[in-house]
Design an enzyme around this catalytic site. Sequence first.
Site, PDB file in Angstrom:
ATOM      1  N   PRO A   1      80.047  -2.540   4.457  1.00 51.22           N
ATOM      2  CA  PRO A   1      79.553  -3.853   4.871  1.00 51.22           C
ATOM      3  C   PRO A   1      78.254  -3.717   5.664  1.00 51.22           C
ATOM      4  CG  PRO A   1      81.909  -3.696   5.225  1.00 51.22           C
ATOM      5  CD  PRO A   1      81.438  -2.315   4.856  1.00 51.22           C
ATOM      6  N   GLU A   2      77.257  -4.504   5.268  1.00 48.92           N
ATOM      7  CA  GLU A   2      75.965  -4.494   5.935  1.00 48.92           C
ATOM      8  C   GLU A   2      75.811  -5.795   6.712  1.00 48.92           C
ATOM      9  OE1 GLU A   2      72.851  -3.280   3.184  1.00 48.92           O
ATOM     10  OE2 GLU A   2      74.292  -2.153   1.979  1.00 48.92           O
TER      11      GLU A   2
END
Length: 273
Positions: free
Chosen positions: A2-3
């Site tokens: 996840p960014e």
Amino acid sequence: MPELPEVETTARALRPLIIGRSVVDVWNNWPPTIVTPSFSHFKSRICGQQFIDLTRRGKYLLFQLQYDTLIIHLKMSGHLAVVPRQASVHKHVHTIFELDNNCQLRFRDQRKFGRVYLVSDPEQVVGKLGPEPLAEAFTPEVLRTRLQNRKRALKPLLLDQTFVAGIGNIYADEALFYAGLHPQRTADSLTDTEIIRLHAAIQKVLQMGIEREGASIDLYVKPDGSKGDMQNAVAVFRRTDMPCYVCGTPIRRIRLGGRSTHFCATCQPLAVK
């Protein structure tokens, strides 16, 4: 992993479910998840505290409590959800925060790389992060200053969380495509015009990711279990050998800094004209 957009999506979804609730118990069956303090101290310290706010810094979630800050990094496969206490527990849930409304905040983490901190000062954990790329203070001039005298290739530099916070493999590839910059270009080779393009492209792809509620390319799903939509809007990421949407050139994939990197050799030429 996840960014920024995926973490922001998670924060927005959890915020109304968490604020005002108090922690009454904590359970954990994978000790490495809790970085600091020791689990016994962690449990005694957090129980009874109320959630005041939930924000994001880079890829970190910051749960502001009455006296401390609970910080969670989802790493490769982390997922957070608030569910009724009686809901069945997924086998990859390794940390549970019991809330005062018969619900639980559950941290599922298949690869077990996620990390949890309880600190009095968040700077202990996030203090070395670079600027927030969507903040008003992050201007083209700030980016220009941070690029000066750096000889690193652009792709690994964008992944460096001390350079700018929140960008990972997906959005680095996408930003460089929209900026028309080859991922192997060095930071100190950019012209003022190219820096302005890169700044705009970084903000463009991150905003796209947030609007589409993240990219469900690997294990990421939103807190409610549904998929994001950014995977359907990527221009180059994981589109190896597929035609570029702009010029038709097959998208190339190389290894750069140990990471898969995708780009269009026509739209993102390496040679500086």
